[in-house]
Design an enzyme around this catalytic site. Structure first.
Site, PDB file in Angstrom:
ATOM      1  N   ASP A  97     -12.611   0.413   0.879  1.00  0.00           N
ATOM      2  CA  ASP A  97     -12.107   0.775   1.688  1.00  0.00           C
ATOM      3  C   ASP A  97     -13.135   1.354   2.935  1.00  0.00           C
ATOM      4  O   ASP A  97     -14.702   1.751   2.515  1.00  0.00           O
ATOM      5  CB  ASP A  97     -10.727   1.627   2.218  1.00  0.00           C
ATOM      6  CG  ASP A  97      -9.484   0.613   2.446  1.00  0.00           C
ATOM      7  OD1 ASP A  97      -9.791  -0.186   2.272  1.00  0.00           O
ATOM      8  OD2 ASP A  97      -8.328   1.264   2.525  1.00  0.00           O
TER       9      ASP A  97
ATOM     10  N   GLU B 176       0.640  -1.127   0.240  1.00  0.00           N
ATOM     11  CA  GLU B 176       0.273   0.133  -0.204  1.00  0.00           C
ATOM     12  C   GLU B 176       0.849   1.400  -0.031  1.00  0.00           C
ATOM     13  O   GLU B 176       0.421   2.149  -0.744  1.00  0.00           O
ATOM     14  CB  GLU B 176      -1.139   0.151   1.238  1.00  0.00           C
ATOM     15  CG  GLU B 176      -1.657   1.286   1.100  1.00  0.00           C
ATOM     16  CD  GLU B 176      -2.943   0.796   2.580  1.00  0.00           C
ATOM     17  OE1 GLU B 176      -2.580  -0.521   3.352  1.00  0.00           O
ATOM     18  OE2 GLU B 176      -3.302   1.798   3.239  1.00  0.00           O
TER      19      GLU B 176
END
Ligand code: MCF
Ligand code: FE
Length: 411
Positions: free
Chosen positions: A314, A215
């Site tokens: 998310d 990420e």
């Protein structure tokens, strides 16, 4: 169930050729019977119930949000945005209180809001199991990813035990629209032995598998060299902390099951190639990436490697909205080098056919035999040309006009 015929100015099939039918219709019961031109379908099914839609309406498959953390739904301003490690520190500081605030009622309310914006299926990443009740009773199709993490060898058995307990509880709720699944948190937080055990379980139980991967730059630096911003963060828990495996070793753990890899903003060309070779999916969360300061995914690299691309919101831990339309608008604005019309098509595929492929759901396309998860979005005016339809749809849709799940009108 009686056959229904839904007609509109446009039918966006989201099939292999991304076919758009003008003055089109869908004949359906619980599953889709036929997709085609309105006049033909009406003649073929004279006894069907007709459902008309306003001018400039678009019939399309329900949207699929493959990655959302509903347990963090109570967050608005409490978490630290702008930089990954400070964000992670703020999650650790506030996760207890945030999860207490995220009651079943609050999560159910967020699921309803998601439904009104056209999300008919979702992949819920569950860290504690506090979202199980709301998710198992949701009107949507839910793939419920029980998350496992733990890096301290002294506590991995207990962490695995806790995960197993949550996983079995979710299995008790399995139904035709609720699917237990497994998530490995990340290479920096999950010991490979722990990850391996959970992956073997996913393999033997034939359930979906998801993980966060590459990420941030901090994650890249830590895994490659045991250096960077993660050093201080991880040595606070364990003064002898070292990377538990390389990025490639982590990826290889997943070679038996097509996995959803979330973020992957800092993955290398070789890692993209490995993900592609393992028939993995890449989940892009543009709003989250922006708010956590990790940079923008290289969409060209993903497309060059022909990786199945999906989009997720998310959680509200790193977003201000759980609407996929908001997420697609963010992606349109973020990827300034991608031509608008082509990118819009790519994004709509990402939240429909690509997402259903990733989650093994027989939906995500308007095609004979697939489940009737169908939405209608209505544009405010005509479009200049049919090529403009995907972009205008993304720019102007907030809520659906109609939503069907399993052929039933749900909102
Ligand atoms: O995807 C974002 C950012 N990356 C990693 N984790 C999370 C995200 N949103 C929520 N999380 C959760 C994760 O599931 O935060 C915790 C995990 O439970 C971080 S590890 C203490
Ligand atoms: Fe996430």
């Amino acid at each position: 169930m009686k056959v229904k015929i839904l007609e509109a100015d446009f039918v966006l099939t989201c099939n292999e050729t991304f076919e758009i039918i003008q003055k089109g219709a869908v004949a359906f019961e619980e599953t889709i019977i036929e997709v085609g031109e309105s006049e033909q379908l009406k003649a073929k099914y004279p006894n069907a119930t007709h459902i008309f839609t306003p001018p400039h309406s678009v019939i399309m498959p329900g949207l699929i949000n493959v990655h959302v953390h509903l347990e963090f739904s109570a967050n608005a301003t409490m978490l630290h945005y702008g930089d990954f490690i400070p964000w992670l520190q703020s999650v650790i500081k506030h996760r207890e209180s945030l999860s207490q605030m995220a009651t079943t009622e609050l999560i159910a309310e967020k699921l309803q809001t998601m439904l009104r914006s056209g999300t008919t299926s979702l992949g819920a990443i569950s860290s504690f199991g506090a979202d199980l009740e709301a998710c198992s009773q949701a009107p949507q199709r839910v793939v419920f990813f029980n998350e496992v993490l733990g890096s301290n060898p002294g506590t991995v058995d207990a962490m695995y035990g806790d995960f197993l307990g949550r996983y079995h509880q979710s299995k008790d709720e399995a139904s035709s629209i609720f699917f237990p699944a497994i998530a490995i948190h990340s290479p920096y937080s999950t010991h490979p032995i722990l990850a391996k055990k959970a992956i073997e379980l996913a393999f033997s139980d034939h359930v979906n598998l998801s993980t966060h991967f590459m990420e941030s730059q901090a994650e890249r630096d830590w895994l490659d060299e045991g250096k960077g911003d993660f050093t201080q963060f991880l040595t606070a828990f364990n003064p002898y902390a070292k990377p538990m495996c390389s990025a490639e070793e982590f990826l290889t753990l997943f070679n038996s099951l097509p996995t959803l890899f979330t973020h992957s903003v800092h993955a290398s060309a070789q890692e993209y190639a490995t993900i592609a070779a393992q028939h993995g999916t890449l989940t892009h969360c543009p709003m989250s990436n922006r708010l956590l300061g990790v940079g923008a995914l290289d969409l060209e690299a993903v497309s060059k490697h022909a990786i199945n691309l999906t989009v997720g919101t998310d959680g509200l831990s790193s977003n201000i909205s759980l609407s996929l339309w908001d997420e697609l608008r963010a992606a349109l604005m973020m990827h300034t080098n991608s031509p608008l019309e082509a990118l819009s098509k790519t994004l709509l595929k990402a939240v429909t056919c690509n997402a259903s492929k990733a989650l093994n759901l027989p939906a995500g396309k308007l095609e004979k035999g697939l489940l009737s998860d169908i939405i209608v979005a209505t544009l405010p005016q005509e479009v200049d040309s049919i090529e403009q339809l995907p972009a205008q749809l993304i720019l102007h849709t907030h809520q659906t006009h109609l939503t069907f799940i399993n052929g039933e009108l749900v909102c």
